[in-house]
Write an enzyme that holds these catalytic residues in place. Structure first.
Site, PDB file in Angstrom:
ATOM      1  N   ILE A  15       5.508   6.332   6.614  1.00 30.34           N
ATOM      2  CA  ILE A  15       5.140   4.972   7.022  1.00 30.34           C
ATOM      3  C   ILE A  15       3.623   4.900   7.173  1.00 30.34           C
ATOM      4  O   ILE A  15       3.033   5.687   7.934  1.00 30.34           O
ATOM      5  CB  ILE A  15       5.821   4.589   8.354  1.00 30.34           C
ATOM      6  CG1 ILE A  15       7.337   4.733   8.236  1.00 30.34           C
ATOM      7  CG2 ILE A  15       5.425   3.177   8.795  1.00 30.34           C
ATOM      8  CD1 ILE A  15       8.084   4.625   9.557  1.00 30.34           C
ATOM      9  N   ASP A  72      -6.919   7.179   6.204  1.00 30.64           N
ATOM     10  CA  ASP A  72      -7.417   5.852   5.835  1.00 30.64           C
ATOM     11  C   ASP A  72      -6.949   5.601   4.401  1.00 30.64           C
ATOM     12  O   ASP A  72      -7.453   6.213   3.459  1.00 30.64           O
ATOM     13  CB  ASP A  72      -8.953   5.843   5.929  1.00 30.64           C
ATOM     14  CG  ASP A  72      -9.536   4.494   5.551  1.00 30.64           C
ATOM     15  OD1 ASP A  72      -8.829   3.662   4.931  1.00 30.64           O
ATOM     16  OD2 ASP A  72     -10.726   4.274   5.857  1.00 30.64           O
ATOM     17  N   ASN A  99       3.063  -0.296   4.690  1.00 31.02           N
ATOM     18  CA  ASN A  99       2.953  -1.319   5.734  1.00 31.02           C
ATOM     19  C   ASN A  99       1.509  -1.594   6.145  1.00 31.02           C
ATOM     20  O   ASN A  99       1.180  -2.735   6.493  1.00 31.02           O
ATOM     21  CB  ASN A  99       3.772  -0.855   6.954  1.00 31.02           C
ATOM     22  CG  ASN A  99       3.394  -1.597   8.207  1.00 31.02           C
ATOM     23  OD1 ASN A  99       3.765  -2.762   8.393  1.00 31.02           O
ATOM     24  ND2 ASN A  99       2.626  -0.952   9.081  1.00 31.02           N
ATOM     25  N   TYR A 169      -7.179 -12.939   2.354  1.00 30.55           N
ATOM     26  CA  TYR A 169      -5.923 -12.316   2.815  1.00 30.55           C
ATOM     27  C   TYR A 169      -4.745 -12.777   1.947  1.00 30.55           C
ATOM     28  O   TYR A 169      -3.940 -11.946   1.494  1.00 30.55           O
ATOM     29  CB  TYR A 169      -5.674 -12.659   4.291  1.00 30.55           C
ATOM     30  CG  TYR A 169      -4.381 -12.059   4.810  1.00 30.55           C
ATOM     31  CD1 TYR A 169      -4.254 -10.681   4.985  1.00 30.55           C
ATOM     32  CD2 TYR A 169      -3.274 -12.863   5.098  1.00 30.55           C
ATOM     33  CE1 TYR A 169      -3.056 -10.130   5.441  1.00 30.55           C
ATOM     34  CE2 TYR A 169      -2.082 -12.327   5.549  1.00 30.55           C
ATOM     35  CZ  TYR A 169      -1.974 -10.950   5.718  1.00 30.55           C
ATOM     36  OH  TYR A 169      -0.786 -10.402   6.156  1.00 30.55           O
ATOM     37  N   LYS A 173      -2.186 -10.493  -0.505  1.00 27.07           N
ATOM     38  CA  LYS A 173      -0.734 -10.417  -0.385  1.00 27.07           C
ATOM     39  C   LYS A 173      -0.050 -10.935  -1.665  1.00 27.07           C
ATOM     40  O   LYS A 173       1.045 -10.473  -2.011  1.00 27.07           O
ATOM     41  CB  LYS A 173      -0.258 -11.164   0.865  1.00 27.07           C
ATOM     42  CG  LYS A 173      -0.656 -10.451   2.162  1.00 27.07           C
ATOM     43  CD  LYS A 173      -0.003  -9.062   2.263  1.00 27.07           C
ATOM     44  CE  LYS A 173      -0.302  -8.349   3.557  1.00 27.07           C
ATOM     45  NZ  LYS A 173       0.379  -7.056   3.695  1.00 27.07           N
ATOM     46  N   VAL A 202       4.501 -12.870  13.142  1.00 26.83           N
ATOM     47  CA  VAL A 202       4.983 -11.760  13.974  1.00 26.83           C
ATOM     48  C   VAL A 202       3.890 -11.439  14.995  1.00 26.83           C
ATOM     49  O   VAL A 202       2.728 -11.267  14.605  1.00 26.83           O
ATOM     50  CB  VAL A 202       5.222 -10.477  13.133  1.00 26.83           C
ATOM     51  CG1 VAL A 202       5.925  -9.416  13.969  1.00 26.83           C
ATOM     52  CG2 VAL A 202       5.991 -10.772  11.852  1.00 26.83           C
TER      53      VAL A 202
HETATM   54  P1  NDP Z   1      -1.110  -4.406  13.341  1.00 28.47           P
HETATM   55  O1  NDP Z   1      -2.565  -4.744  13.396  1.00 28.47           O
HETATM   56  O2  NDP Z   1      -0.371  -4.317  14.638  1.00 28.47           O
HETATM   57  O3  NDP Z   1      -0.878  -3.060  12.520  1.00 28.47           O
HETATM   58  C1  NDP Z   1      -1.595  -2.786  11.343  1.00 28.47           C
HETATM   59  C2  NDP Z   1      -1.511  -1.306  11.036  1.00 28.47           C
HETATM   60  O4  NDP Z   1      -2.236  -1.041   9.820  1.00 28.47           O
HETATM   61  C3  NDP Z   1      -2.118  -0.448  12.123  1.00 28.47           C
HETATM   62  O5  NDP Z   1      -1.262   0.631  12.384  1.00 28.47           O
HETATM   63  C4  NDP Z   1      -3.421   0.052  11.505  1.00 28.47           C
HETATM   64  O6  NDP Z   1      -3.714   1.346  11.994  1.00 28.47           O
HETATM   65  C5  NDP Z   1      -3.050   0.103  10.031  1.00 28.47           C
HETATM   66  N1  NDP Z   1      -4.211   0.109   9.152  1.00 28.47           N
HETATM   67  C6  NDP Z   1      -5.137  -0.869   8.984  1.00 28.47           C
HETATM   68  N2  NDP Z   1      -6.073  -0.467   8.103  1.00 28.47           N
HETATM   69  C7  NDP Z   1      -5.732   0.786   7.700  1.00 28.47           C
HETATM   70  C8  NDP Z   1      -6.296   1.728   6.815  1.00 28.47           C
HETATM   71  N3  NDP Z   1      -7.436   1.488   6.132  1.00 28.47           N
HETATM   72  N4  NDP Z   1      -5.684   2.914   6.647  1.00 28.47           N
HETATM   73  C9  NDP Z   1      -4.552   3.184   7.323  1.00 28.47           C
HETATM   74  N5  NDP Z   1      -3.957   2.343   8.170  1.00 28.47           N
HETATM   75  C10 NDP Z   1      -4.553   1.157   8.370  1.00 28.47           C
HETATM   76  O7  NDP Z   1      -0.453  -5.532  12.408  1.00 28.47           O
HETATM   77  P2  NDP Z   1       1.039  -5.723  11.846  1.00 28.47           P
HETATM   78  O8  NDP Z   1       1.947  -4.701  12.349  1.00 28.47           O
HETATM   79  O9  NDP Z   1       1.375  -7.144  12.047  1.00 28.47           O
HETATM   80  O10 NDP Z   1       0.755  -5.518  10.291  1.00 28.47           O
HETATM   81  C11 NDP Z   1       1.539  -4.681   9.461  1.00 28.47           C
HETATM   82  C12 NDP Z   1       1.680  -5.313   8.094  1.00 28.47           C
HETATM   83  O11 NDP Z   1       2.411  -6.539   8.223  1.00 28.47           O
HETATM   84  C13 NDP Z   1       0.352  -5.689   7.421  1.00 28.47           C
HETATM   85  O12 NDP Z   1       0.420  -5.353   6.051  1.00 28.47           O
HETATM   86  C14 NDP Z   1       0.286  -7.210   7.596  1.00 28.47           C
HETATM   87  O13 NDP Z   1      -0.476  -7.827   6.601  1.00 28.47           O
HETATM   88  C15 NDP Z   1       1.752  -7.552   7.491  1.00 28.47           C
HETATM   89  N6  NDP Z   1       2.149  -8.846   8.040  1.00 28.47           N
HETATM   90  C16 NDP Z   1       1.929  -9.149   9.365  1.00 28.47           C
HETATM   91  C17 NDP Z   1       2.322 -10.377   9.856  1.00 28.47           C
HETATM   92  C18 NDP Z   1       2.060 -10.800  11.264  1.00 28.47           C
HETATM   93  O14 NDP Z   1       2.161 -12.016  11.562  1.00 28.47           O
HETATM   94  N7  NDP Z   1       1.772  -9.893  12.175  1.00 28.47           N
HETATM   95  C19 NDP Z   1       3.016 -11.350   8.995  1.00 28.47           C
HETATM   96  C20 NDP Z   1       3.166 -10.942   7.629  1.00 28.47           C
HETATM   97  C21 NDP Z   1       2.773  -9.724   7.187  1.00 28.47           C
HETATM   98  P3  NDP Z   1      -5.159   1.938  12.327  1.00 28.47           P
HETATM   99  O15 NDP Z   1      -6.008   0.791  12.805  1.00 28.47           O
HETATM  100  O16 NDP Z   1      -4.868   2.955  13.371  1.00 28.47           O
HETATM  101  O17 NDP Z   1      -5.613   2.534  11.042  1.00 28.47           O
HETATM  102  C1  8X3 Z   2       0.578 -12.847   8.321  1.00 29.32           C
HETATM  103  C2  8X3 Z   2       1.111 -14.222   8.391  1.00 29.32           C
HETATM  104  O1  8X3 Z   2       0.553 -16.681   8.205  1.00 29.32           O
HETATM  105  O2  8X3 Z   2      -0.965 -15.272   9.487  1.00 29.32           O
HETATM  106  O3  8X3 Z   2       0.681 -12.294   7.060  1.00 29.32           O
HETATM  107  O4  8X3 Z   2      -0.936 -15.153   7.115  1.00 29.32           O
HETATM  108  S1  8X3 Z   2      -0.135 -15.367   8.289  1.00 29.32           S
END
Ligand code: NDP
Ligand code: 8X3
Length: 268
Positions: A15, A72, A99, A169, A173, A202
């Site tokens: 993951i 990263d 993710n 963004y 996506k 979310v």
């Molecule tokens: P969070 O910010 O809570 O989690 C994002 C995760 O991505 C963190 O664990 C962060 O870890 C990691 N991350 C970011 N950049 C890097 C990198 N360069 N290398 C490795 N890891 C990285 O957000 P979400 O859980 O919401 O996001 C997870 C996914 O869901 C994303 O792809 C987001 O676009 C998608 N998403 C989220 C939505 C929302 O409304 N929350 C809706 C739709 C999609 P660390 O900083 O420790 O590296």
């Molecule tokens: C995250 C959902 O609507 O903020 O991907 O772009 S939104």
């Protein structure tokens, strides 16, 4: 044991972005669904968070082996070194959950900072491709050359419906969506499944990152709404990975009840 836990039993799962939000919840959900025998590789940049999560999981589910790694995904060299350095027992990845991702800002196109453009594409698009290229070859070698495994990409409603202030963004996506569709077609003669999960709103650290750490702006995003939780998305990811091998949950869009599109929300 449920059918899903039997099918997941003994598998190795990787993951990305497991230090927070959806990735963290997905790690916990996999462990709780198949606690007898599972191997989890958890990656993100914040290794302290991954180590805490690994300790929590092994305490709750002693049959789950966890390998936390600082990574990263936007750095192709780091991704190659990470794969080469995986301990033998974690080398055969059955499920890759792509993710990790992020959003920066809400600026309109003339004002978007170059740094923000670069980090969003480097993480959400190139990083996801880096991980897929690193893991897919070993999936394809299995099963007498037929291949096996799951590549689960976390897209977004933003990849289907671009909105004002999301120029970069949303484009990243949409790229994830397009890449997944090409890959599913390329892999048609194999048993590797390509699975897309597109969440709507979310509540995670996502908006805190979007607003550069400003928590009051992040909280305002969810004012009057009941957003999805990261556990809601984790359940769908684990459901998809736990289906019979011939079943591909190819494409799923998830909204909270108040949301009907990227921009149409009912606020109380
Ligand atoms: P969070 O910010 O809570 O989690 C994002 C995760 O991505 C963190 O664990 C962060 O870890 C990691 N991350 C970011 N950049 C890097 C990198 N360069 N290398 C490795 N890891 C990285 O957000 P979400 O859980 O919401 O996001 C997870 C996914 O869901 C994303 O792809 C987001 O676009 C998608 N998403 C989220 C939505 C929302 O409304 N929350 C809706 C739709 C999609 P660390 O900083 O420790 O590296
Ligand atoms: C995250 C959902 O609507 O903020 O991907 O772009 S939104």
């Amino acid at each position: 044991m449920t059918s899903a836990s039997k099918r997941l039993n003994g598998k190795t799962l990787l993951i990305t972005g497991a230090s927070s939000g959806i990735g963290r919840s997905t790690a916990l959900e996999f462990a709780r669904t198949s606690p007898q025998n599972l191997k989890l590789i958890l990656t993100a940049r914040r290794i302290d968070r991954l180590q805490e999560l690994a300790a929590d999981i092994t305490k709750e589910c002693p049959g789950v082996k966890v390998h936390p790694v600082q990574l990263d995904i936007s750095n192709a060299g780091e991704v190659r070194e990470f794969v080469d350095g995986l301990p033998t027992e974690f080398r055969e990845v059955d499920v890759l959950v792509n993710n990790a991702g992020l959003v920066k800002g809400v600026a309109k196109v003339p004002d978007i900072a170059e740094e923000d453009i670069n980090i969003m594409f480097a993480t959400n698009v190139t990083g996801l491709i880096n991980m897929t290229q690193a893991i897919l070859p070993s999936m394809l070698k299995r099963n007498n050359g037929e291949g096996s495994g799951d590549i689960i990409n976390i897209g977004s409603i933003a990849g289907r419906e671009p909105y004002v202030g999301g120029g970069i963004y949303c484009a990243t996506k949409a790229a994830v969506r397009s890449f997944a569709e090409s890959l599913r077609k390329e892999l048609i003669s194999t048993r590797v499944r390509v699975i897309t999960v597109d969440p709507g709103q979310v509540e995670t650290e996502f908006s805190v990152v979007r607003f550069y750490g400003d928590r009051s702006k992040a909280e305002a995003v969810y004012a009057g709404c009941e957003p999805l939780t990261p556990e809601d998305i984790a359940e769908v990811i684990v459901f998809a990975a736990g289906r019979r091998e011939n079943v591909v949950v190819a494409d799923t869009l998830l909204f909270p009840n108040h949301q009907a599109s990227a921009t149409i929300m009912h606020r109380r």
